[in-house]
Scaffold this motif. Structure first.
Motif, PDB file in Angstrom:
ATOM      1  N   THR A 134     -14.435  -1.076   2.362  1.00 32.97           N
ATOM      2  CA  THR A 134     -13.842  -2.047   1.446  1.00 32.97           C
ATOM      3  C   THR A 134     -14.315  -1.806   0.017  1.00 32.97           C
ATOM      4  OG1 THR A 134     -13.763  -3.693   3.222  1.00 32.97           O
ATOM      5  CG2 THR A 134     -13.568  -4.504   0.953  1.00 32.97           C
TER       6      THR A 134
ATOM      7  N   LYS B  53     -12.563   1.291  -1.445  1.00 37.39           N
ATOM      8  CA  LYS B  53     -11.183   0.980  -1.806  1.00 37.39           C
ATOM      9  C   LYS B  53     -11.126   0.145  -3.082  1.00 37.39           C
ATOM     10  CE  LYS B  53      -9.681  -0.971   1.897  1.00 37.39           C
ATOM     11  NZ  LYS B  53      -8.674  -1.651   2.750  1.00 37.39           N
ATOM     12  N   ALA B  54     -12.017  -0.820  -3.195  1.00 29.20           N
ATOM     13  CA  ALA B  54     -12.031  -1.674  -4.379  1.00 29.20           C
ATOM     14  C   ALA B  54     -12.282  -0.852  -5.641  1.00 29.20           C
ATOM     15  CB  ALA B  54     -13.096  -2.754  -4.232  1.00 29.20           C
TER      16      ALA B  54
ATOM     17  N   TYR C  20      -9.164   1.134  -6.472  1.00 33.07           N
ATOM     18  CA  TYR C  20      -8.121   0.270  -7.028  1.00 33.07           C
ATOM     19  C   TYR C  20      -8.435  -0.104  -8.476  1.00 33.07           C
ATOM     20  CZ  TYR C  20      -6.434  -0.316  -2.211  1.00 33.07           C
ATOM     21  OH  TYR C  20      -5.938  -0.092  -0.946  1.00 33.07           O
ATOM     22  N   VAL C  21      -9.690  -0.385  -8.760  1.00 35.58           N
ATOM     23  CA  VAL C  21     -10.093  -0.705 -10.131  1.00 35.58           C
ATOM     24  C   VAL C  21      -9.811   0.478 -11.052  1.00 35.58           C
ATOM     25  CG1 VAL C  21     -12.074  -1.131 -11.632  1.00 35.58           C
ATOM     26  CG2 VAL C  21     -11.803  -2.456  -9.533  1.00 35.58           C
TER      27      VAL C  21
ATOM     28  N   GLU D 231      -2.404  -0.911   1.505  1.00 34.89           N
ATOM     29  CA  GLU D 231      -3.141  -1.717   2.474  1.00 34.89           C
ATOM     30  C   GLU D 231      -2.344  -1.890   3.764  1.00 34.89           C
ATOM     31  OE1 GLU D 231      -6.216  -3.149   2.585  1.00 34.89           O
ATOM     32  OE2 GLU D 231      -6.698  -1.978   0.800  1.00 34.89           O
TER      33      GLU D 231
END
Length: 216
Positions: free
Chosen positions: A15, A18-19, A22-23, A200
């Motif tokens: 997680t 992925k975060a 994405y940022v 996702e």
């Protein structure tokens, strides 16, 4: 049943990775719009500019991911068909200027109708299956992101980009380009959220697919 939530858990490390990605992705898009304003004066925020082309790219990739989920992984075919119709229609709508110029006026409306009407008809025919699939999808992170993307693109960007609003803000200094830039960049943010939602969904569908194979 292999589609139950217990088949879907993700670890903190995954997680977090992925975060971060994405940022970085959202940051790159914002920086791209900034560089477009600085170095592409002839095409900035036009159909050939970074922002408009990136909108098309995000929608096209989202459609590709949905095709993969629906036809390769074969997870939630009615839900993904409805999502594909919605995003595909948005992709066609983004090409309205090219379609009007090179084919005929309002061509995009005909193409959108050919995409949306049969898809909706099929989902209505398969409504029990759709509701069963939606019960799973609606409780996912992807659905929350998709909802946020739709609200950002189709509600907030339209209201934020109203000419009356920008006339009130800029008053005698109003220039239409300010309004167009604000609307297009916020719209790109919304499409980016939709893309993340489809990523996702794809990752979730892969886990469901693997769980089905293990169960079989």
């Amino acid at each position: 049943m292999s589609d139950t939530p217990r088949a879907w858990p993700l670890g903190f490390r995954t997680t977090l990775i992925k975060a971060i990605l994405y940022v970085l992705g959202i940051g790159a898009i914002a920086q791209g719009a900034f560089l477009e304003a600085l170095y592409l004066p002839d095409v900035r925020f036009s159909e050939l500019g970074f922002t408009e082309l990136t909108q098309t790219l995000t929608l096209a990739v989202s459609c590709g991911l949905l095709l993969y989920v629906r036809h390769i992984l074969k997870v939630w075919p009615t839900v993904t068909l409805l999502l594909l119709a919605f995003i595909g229609a948005s992709l066609v709508r983004e090409q309205d200027a090219f379609l009007d110029q090179y084919i005929a006026d309002d061509t995009w409306q005909i193409i959108v109708a050919l995409i949306v009407v049969p898809s909706l008809a099929w989902v209505v025919m398969q409504r029990r299956r759709f509701l069963d699939e939606f019960a799973h999808y609606s409780n996912s992170f992807s659905f929350g992101l998709f909802t946020a993307g739709v609200l950002t693109t189709y509600i907030f960007s339209r209201l934020y980009g109203r000419q009356d609003f920008w006339r009130a803000v800029l008053q005698d200094h109003f220039v239409r380009e300010f309004k167009d830039v604000a609307e297009e960049v916020v719209e790109l943010l919304g499409y980016s959220l939709i893309l993340v939602a489809m990523i996702e969904l794809m990752l979730l569908a892969r886990r469901v697919h693997k769980a089905r194979l293990a169960h079989a």
